[in-house]
Design an enzyme around this catalytic site. Structure first.
Site, mmCIF file in Angstrom:
data_model
loop_
_atom_site.group_PDB
_atom_site.id
_atom_site.type_symbol
_atom_site.label_atom_id
_atom_site.label_comp_id
_atom_site.label_asym_id
_atom_site.label_seq_id
_atom_site.Cartn_x
_atom_site.Cartn_y
_atom_site.Cartn_z
ATOM 1 N N SER A 145 0.874 -1.189 0.000
ATOM 2 C CA SER A 145 0.000 0.000 0.000
ATOM 3 C C SER A 145 0.896 1.219 0.000
ATOM 4 O O SER A 145 2.047 1.157 0.463
ATOM 5 C CB SER A 145 -0.867 0.000 1.270
ATOM 6 O OG SER A 145 -1.460 1.272 1.465
ATOM 7 N N TYR A 158 -2.093 -1.298 10.159
ATOM 8 C CA TYR A 158 -2.139 -1.433 8.697
ATOM 9 C C TYR A 158 -0.841 -0.905 8.076
ATOM 10 O O TYR A 158 -0.184 -1.599 7.291
ATOM 11 C CB TYR A 158 -3.358 -0.670 8.147
ATOM 12 C CG TYR A 158 -3.536 -0.828 6.662
ATOM 13 C CD1 TYR A 158 -4.083 -1.995 6.136
ATOM 14 C CD2 TYR A 158 -3.164 0.178 5.777
ATOM 15 C CE1 TYR A 158 -4.240 -2.162 4.766
ATOM 16 C CE2 TYR A 158 -3.316 0.030 4.412
ATOM 17 C CZ TYR A 158 -3.860 -1.144 3.912
ATOM 18 O OH TYR A 158 -4.007 -1.303 2.551
HETATM 19 P P1 NAD Z 1 -11.613 -5.757 0.341
HETATM 20 O O1 NAD Z 1 -11.961 -5.637 1.790
HETATM 21 O O2 NAD Z 1 -12.550 -5.283 -0.687
HETATM 22 O O3 NAD Z 1 -11.226 -7.275 0.003
HETATM 23 C C1 NAD Z 1 -10.379 -8.025 0.840
HETATM 24 C C2 NAD Z 1 -10.707 -9.492 0.697
HETATM 25 O O4 NAD Z 1 -9.816 -10.222 1.559
HETATM 26 C C3 NAD Z 1 -12.136 -9.842 1.139
HETATM 27 O O5 NAD Z 1 -12.758 -10.662 0.182
HETATM 28 C C4 NAD Z 1 -11.930 -10.584 2.459
HETATM 29 O O6 NAD Z 1 -12.933 -11.572 2.728
HETATM 30 C C5 NAD Z 1 -10.569 -11.213 2.231
HETATM 31 N N1 NAD Z 1 -9.885 -11.564 3.483
HETATM 32 C C6 NAD Z 1 -9.837 -10.859 4.634
HETATM 33 N N2 NAD Z 1 -9.132 -11.531 5.562
HETATM 34 C C7 NAD Z 1 -8.718 -12.683 4.981
HETATM 35 C C8 NAD Z 1 -7.963 -13.778 5.431
HETATM 36 N N3 NAD Z 1 -7.501 -13.849 6.685
HETATM 37 N N4 NAD Z 1 -7.724 -14.800 4.565
HETATM 38 C C9 NAD Z 1 -8.216 -14.771 3.299
HETATM 39 N N5 NAD Z 1 -8.963 -13.748 2.820
HETATM 40 C C10 NAD Z 1 -9.196 -12.712 3.657
HETATM 41 O O7 NAD Z 1 -10.201 -5.001 0.221
HETATM 42 P P2 NAD Z 1 -9.427 -4.490 -1.073
HETATM 43 O O8 NAD Z 1 -9.524 -3.020 -1.084
HETATM 44 O O9 NAD Z 1 -9.779 -5.268 -2.260
HETATM 45 O O10 NAD Z 1 -7.936 -4.845 -0.609
HETATM 46 C C11 NAD Z 1 -7.163 -5.866 -1.202
HETATM 47 C C12 NAD Z 1 -5.712 -5.622 -0.853
HETATM 48 O O11 NAD Z 1 -5.302 -4.367 -1.388
HETATM 49 C C13 NAD Z 1 -5.413 -5.574 0.645
HETATM 50 O O12 NAD Z 1 -4.178 -6.180 0.922
HETATM 51 C C14 NAD Z 1 -5.338 -4.097 0.907
HETATM 52 O O13 NAD Z 1 -4.566 -3.787 2.037
HETATM 53 C C15 NAD Z 1 -4.714 -3.590 -0.367
HETATM 54 N N6 NAD Z 1 -4.927 -2.166 -0.605
HETATM 55 C C16 NAD Z 1 -6.179 -1.674 -0.810
HETATM 56 C C17 NAD Z 1 -6.340 -0.304 -1.009
HETATM 57 C C18 NAD Z 1 -7.694 0.336 -1.254
HETATM 58 O O14 NAD Z 1 -7.760 1.577 -1.278
HETATM 59 N N7 NAD Z 1 -8.759 -0.411 -1.440
HETATM 60 C C19 NAD Z 1 -5.213 0.535 -1.001
HETATM 61 C C20 NAD Z 1 -3.965 -0.020 -0.796
HETATM 62 C C21 NAD Z 1 -3.825 -1.381 -0.603
#
Ligand code: NAD
Length: 252
Positions: A145, A158
Site C-alpha cells: 500500500s 495497517y
Molecule cells: P476488500 O476488503 O474489498 O477485500 C479483501 C478481501 O480479503 C475480502 O474478500 C476478504 O474476505 C478477504 N480476506 C480478509 N481476511 C482474509 C484472510 N484472513 N484470509 C483470506 N482472505 C481474507 O479489500 P481491497 O480493497 O480489495 O484490498 C485488497 C488488498 O489491497 C489488501 O491487501 C489491501 O490492504 C490492499 N490495498 C487496498 C487499497 C484500497 O484503497 N482499497 C489501497 C492499498 C492497498
C-alpha cells in the site's frame, strides 16, 4: 496472452482488488484459485467468474498455517501446479495509537504480514521444488500500500504491516532469485472497494483523499489488476524485489 495456461492463486479474491485480479488473470487465460475466508462471497465469485475460464474458490484464512498448507495442496491437486501467487488478502482496523488494542494490532499483522509470509513460503517451496526438477520458475506478487511509506495516525497496524510487506518482498526476492523466482509488490493508493466504504459514505474523508491525489480521482481495482498481470508475467522478467506504486501521484 501473457498468462496462457498458468495456474494462479489469488488470496482475498472474493471481492475488491483480488476479484479484479482473478478476473483479469482469467481473461489472460490463466487458471485461477480464489482463496478467501468469506465462503458466501467466494462461492458467488467462483460462479460469476466461471464464464471466463477455469476458476475454483477455496476457503482459506491466510493467517492460519494449516489453511495455507491445505490451500496449496488443493490447488496443486486441482491444477497440477502453481505458477503465480498474489498475496492480496488484507484487513484494516481504525484506531488512534493511544486507544489501539493489542488484539486488533495482532489481528491486522496476522492477516496482512504473517499471511503474506505463510502463503509466500508455502508456494515458494513448491516453486523451488519445481525448478529443481527442471520446471519453469514462478512469480509472486504481494499487495502492499502507499501507506507502507506514508503513515496514517489512525491506521497504525495497517501501515506497519504494509511496511513489513515491502521488506518481506525484498527479502523473499533475494532468497528466491537463485531459482529464478521473482517477487514484487504493488502499492495502491486509494482504490474503490469495500475497504474504502467508510470513505465513500463520508464526503469529508473523500475530499481529504482527493485533495492529496494529483490525478484527482480514486483508482479502480482494474488499474491494480493490470499491474498484477504485468508483474506476474514474463514481460517483467528482469524485475524483482520492487514495489510498484499506483496512487494517482499521491502526496503525503
Ligand atoms: P476488500 O476488503 O474489498 O477485500 C479483501 C478481501 O480479503 C475480502 O474478500 C476478504 O474476505 C478477504 N480476506 C480478509 N481476511 C482474509 C484472510 N484472513 N484470509 C483470506 N482472505 C481474507 O479489500 P481491497 O480493497 O480489495 O484490498 C485488497 C488488498 O489491497 C489488501 O491487501 C489491501 O490492504 C490492499 N490495498 C487496498 C487499497 C484500497 O484503497 N482499497 C489501497 C492499498 C492497498
Amino acid at each position: 496472452m501473457p498468462l496462457d495456461g498458468k495456474v494462479a492463486i489469488v488470496t482475498g479474491a472474493a471481492g475488491g482488488i483480488g476479484y479484479a485480479i482473478a478476473e483479469r488473470f482469467l481473461r489472460e487465460k490463466a487458471k485461477v484459485v480464489i482463496a478467501d475466508v468469506d465462503t458466501e462471497k467466494g462461492a458467488a465469485a467462483e460462479k460469476d467468474l466461471a464464464r471466463l475460464g477455469e476458476v475454483q474458490y477455496m476457503k482459506a484464512d491466510v493467517g492460519r498455517r494449516l489453511d495455507v498448507h491445505n490451500l496449496v495442496a488443493a490447488a496443486i491437486d486441482a491444477y497440477g501446479d502453481i505458477d503465480i501467487l498474489v498475496n492480496n488478502a488484507g484487513i484494516v482496523h481504525g484506531a488512534d495509537f493511544l486507544d489501539l488494542g493489542e488484539e486488533d494490532f495482532d489481528r491486522v499483522l496476522n492477516v496482512n504480514l504473517k499471511g503474506t509470509f505463510l502463503a509466500g513460503q508455502a508456494v515458494a517451496r513448491h516453486m523451488v521444488e519445481k525448478v529443481s526438477n527442471g520446471g519453469t520458475p514462478g512469480s509472486i506478487v504481494n499487495m502492499s500500500s502507499i501507506n507502507a511509506v506514508f503513515a496514517i495516525a489512525n491506521q497504525i497496524p495497517y501501515s506497519v504491516s504494509k511496511g513489513g510487506v515491502n521488506q518481506l518482498t525484498k527479502a523473499m526476492a533475494l532468497s528466491l532469485a537463485p531459482y529464478g523466482i521473482r517477487v514484487n509488490a504493488i502499492g495502491p493508493g486509494s482504490i474503490m472497494t469495500d475497504m474504502l466504504s467508510s470513505v465513500n459514505s463520508d464526503p469529508a474523508a473523500r475530499n481529504r483523499i482527493l485533495s492529496r491525489t494529483p490525478l484527482g480521482r480514486i483508482g479502480e481495482p482494474a488499474e491494480i489488476a493490470a499491474i498484477a498481470v504485468f508483474l506476474a508475467s514474463d514481460e517483467a522478467s528482469y524485475i524483482t524485489g520492487q514495489t510498484v506504486y499506483a496512487d494517482g501521484g499521491r502526496l503525503p
